[in-house]
Design a protein around this motif. Sequence first.
Motif, PDB file in Angstrom:
ATOM      1  N   ASP A   1       0.949  -1.025  -0.001  1.00  0.00           N
ATOM      2  CA  ASP A   1      -0.243   0.027   0.090  1.00  0.00           C
ATOM      3  C   ASP A   1       0.763   1.085  -0.007  1.00  0.00           C
ATOM      4  N   ASN A   2       1.090   1.798  -1.213  1.00  0.00           N
ATOM      5  CA  ASN A   2       2.043   2.791  -1.397  1.00  0.00           C
ATOM      6  C   ASN A   2       1.786   4.073  -0.464  1.00  0.00           C
ATOM      7  N   ALA A   3       0.277   4.264  -0.323  1.00  0.00           N
ATOM      8  CA  ALA A   3      -0.117   5.381   0.194  1.00  0.00           C
ATOM      9  C   ALA A   3       0.194   5.297   1.351  1.00  0.00           C
ATOM     10  N   LYS A   4       0.138   4.053   2.149  1.00  0.00           N
ATOM     11  CA  LYS A   4       0.428   4.014   3.699  1.00  0.00           C
ATOM     12  C   LYS A   4       1.976   3.640   3.957  1.00  0.00           C
ATOM     13  N   ASN A   5       2.790   3.415   2.917  1.00  0.00           N
ATOM     14  CA  ASN A   5       4.059   3.028   3.022  1.00  0.00           C
ATOM     15  C   ASN A   5       4.114   1.649   3.950  1.00  0.00           C
ATOM     16  N   THR A   6       3.271   0.764   3.544  1.00  0.00           N
ATOM     17  CA  THR A   6       3.159  -0.531   4.389  1.00  0.00           C
ATOM     18  C   THR A   6       3.416  -1.445   3.066  1.00  0.00           C
ATOM     19  N   VAL A   7       3.756  -2.747   3.580  1.00  0.00           N
ATOM     20  CA  VAL A   7       4.032  -4.035   2.749  1.00  0.00           C
ATOM     21  C   VAL A   7       3.538  -5.084   3.701  1.00  0.00           C
ATOM     22  N   HIS A   8       2.629  -5.940   3.124  1.00  0.00           N
ATOM     23  CA  HIS A   8       2.131  -7.025   3.807  1.00  0.00           C
ATOM     24  C   HIS A   8       2.589  -8.268   3.144  1.00  0.00           C
ATOM     25  N   LEU A   9       2.662  -9.284   4.043  1.00  0.00           N
ATOM     26  CA  LEU A   9       2.873 -10.780   3.564  1.00  0.00           C
ATOM     27  C   LEU A   9       1.742 -11.683   4.280  1.00  0.00           C
ATOM     28  N   GLN A  10       0.804 -11.941   3.336  1.00  0.00           N
ATOM     29  CA  GLN A  10      -0.323 -13.079   3.778  1.00  0.00           C
ATOM     30  C   GLN A  10       0.351 -14.319   3.591  1.00  0.00           C
ATOM     31  N   MET A  11       0.267 -15.230   4.723  1.00  0.00           N
ATOM     32  CA  MET A  11       0.661 -16.722   4.777  1.00  0.00           C
ATOM     33  C   MET A  11      -0.389 -17.557   4.927  1.00  0.00           C
ATOM     34  N   ASP A  12      -0.556 -18.405   4.092  1.00  0.00           N
ATOM     35  CA  ASP A  12      -1.720 -19.215   4.078  1.00  0.00           C
ATOM     36  C   ASP A  12      -1.140 -20.873   3.965  1.00  0.00           C
ATOM     37  N   SER A  13      -1.669 -21.711   4.681  1.00  0.00           N
ATOM     38  CA  SER A  13      -1.496 -22.972   4.858  1.00  0.00           C
ATOM     39  C   SER A  13      -0.303 -23.022   5.258  1.00  0.00           C
ATOM     40  N   LEU A  14      -0.271 -22.527   6.432  1.00  0.00           N
ATOM     41  CA  LEU A  14       1.313 -22.526   7.206  1.00  0.00           C
ATOM     42  C   LEU A  14       1.648 -23.906   7.753  1.00  0.00           C
ATOM     43  N   LYS A  15       3.015 -24.337   7.605  1.00  0.00           N
ATOM     44  CA  LYS A  15       3.560 -25.435   8.213  1.00  0.00           C
ATOM     45  C   LYS A  15       4.442 -25.275   9.299  1.00  0.00           C
ATOM     46  N   PRO A  16       4.723 -26.122  10.089  1.00  0.00           N
ATOM     47  CA  PRO A  16       5.596 -25.920  11.153  1.00  0.00           C
ATOM     48  C   PRO A  16       7.099 -25.614  10.813  1.00  0.00           C
ATOM     49  N   GLU A  17       7.273 -25.911   9.517  1.00  0.00           N
ATOM     50  CA  GLU A  17       8.774 -25.623   9.030  1.00  0.00           C
ATOM     51  C   GLU A  17       8.766 -24.171   8.566  1.00  0.00           C
ATOM     52  N   ASP A  18       7.638 -23.295   8.419  1.00  0.00           N
ATOM     53  CA  ASP A  18       7.321 -22.051   8.310  1.00  0.00           C
ATOM     54  C   ASP A  18       7.928 -21.196   9.791  1.00  0.00           C
ATOM     55  N   THR A  19       8.198 -21.979  10.943  1.00  0.00           N
ATOM     56  CA  THR A  19       8.505 -21.235  11.988  1.00  0.00           C
ATOM     57  C   THR A  19       9.609 -20.522  11.909  1.00  0.00           C
ATOM     58  N   ALA A  20       9.813 -19.298  12.311  1.00  0.00           N
ATOM     59  CA  ALA A  20      10.985 -18.312  11.902  1.00  0.00           C
ATOM     60  C   ALA A  20      10.699 -17.067  12.621  1.00  0.00           C
ATOM     61  N   VAL A  21      11.809 -16.342  12.547  1.00  0.00           N
ATOM     62  CA  VAL A  21      11.487 -14.808  12.962  1.00  0.00           C
ATOM     63  C   VAL A  21      11.575 -14.238  11.322  1.00  0.00           C
ATOM     64  N   TYR A  22      10.569 -13.350  11.039  1.00  0.00           N
ATOM     65  CA  TYR A  22      10.387 -12.777   9.945  1.00  0.00           C
ATOM     66  C   TYR A  22      10.809 -11.440   9.791  1.00  0.00           C
ATOM     67  N   TYR A  23      11.731 -11.057   8.928  1.00  0.00           N
ATOM     68  CA  TYR A  23      12.099  -9.516   8.929  1.00  0.00           C
ATOM     69  C   TYR A  23      11.803  -9.013   7.643  1.00  0.00           C
ATOM     70  N   CYS A  24      11.375  -7.775   7.615  1.00  0.00           N
ATOM     71  CA  CYS A  24      11.237  -6.801   6.506  1.00  0.00           C
ATOM     72  C   CYS A  24      12.467  -6.233   6.250  1.00  0.00           C
ATOM     73  N   ALA A  25      12.784  -5.821   4.874  1.00  0.00           N
ATOM     74  CA  ALA A  25      14.074  -5.207   4.538  1.00  0.00           C
ATOM     75  C   ALA A  25      13.809  -4.459   3.513  1.00  0.00           C
ATOM     76  N   ALA A  26      14.319  -3.193   3.576  1.00  0.00           N
ATOM     77  CA  ALA A  26      13.985  -2.051   2.305  1.00  0.00           C
ATOM     78  C   ALA A  26      15.703  -1.830   1.407  1.00  0.00           C
ATOM     79  N   ALA A  27      15.370  -1.592   0.303  1.00  0.00           N
ATOM     80  CA  ALA A  27      16.636  -1.071  -0.419  1.00  0.00           C
ATOM     81  C   ALA A  27      16.314   0.424  -0.740  1.00  0.00           C
ATOM     82  N   ALA A  28      17.150   1.042  -0.419  1.00  0.00           N
ATOM     83  CA  ALA A  28      16.758   2.593  -0.512  1.00  0.00           C
ATOM     84  C   ALA A  28      18.060   3.345  -0.708  1.00  0.00           C
TER      85      ALA A  28
END
Length: 118
Positions: free
Chosen positions: A73-100
């Motif tokens: 959502d460029n207007a709100k300067n926000t990026v989303h990550l919708q995660m469906d059908s999650l598995k135990p192996e998806d367990t992790a710390v999730y980081y957002c990163a930007a190239a600027a």
Amino acid sequence: QVQLVESGGGLVQAGGSLRLSCAASGRTSSIYLVGWFRQAPGKEREFVAHTYWSDDTIYYGDFAMGRFTISKDNAKNTVHLQMDSLKPEDTAVYYCAAAAGRVGYNYWGQGTQVTVSS
């Protein structure tokens, strides 16, 4: 300077869904790429997905194809990550990163924990 704040992590059962958000602030006009990465205990950081800020170009890591959806959502300067059908192996710390202002990711958020129980 760009600041990134992730939110939306938590505990979910296998097969469930979570939606992560990354809110950018500061010199957001300099951002051209925003990505999500994850790191599980004892493992290297892994690319999840990224989206270019100025167009709809999106790329996913192989494991994320078909289950994860990145959006912005460029207007709100926000990026989303919708995660469906999650598995135990998806367990992790999730980081957002930007190239600027230069090639490569140079700003990182503090991370949000995602735990998927079996």
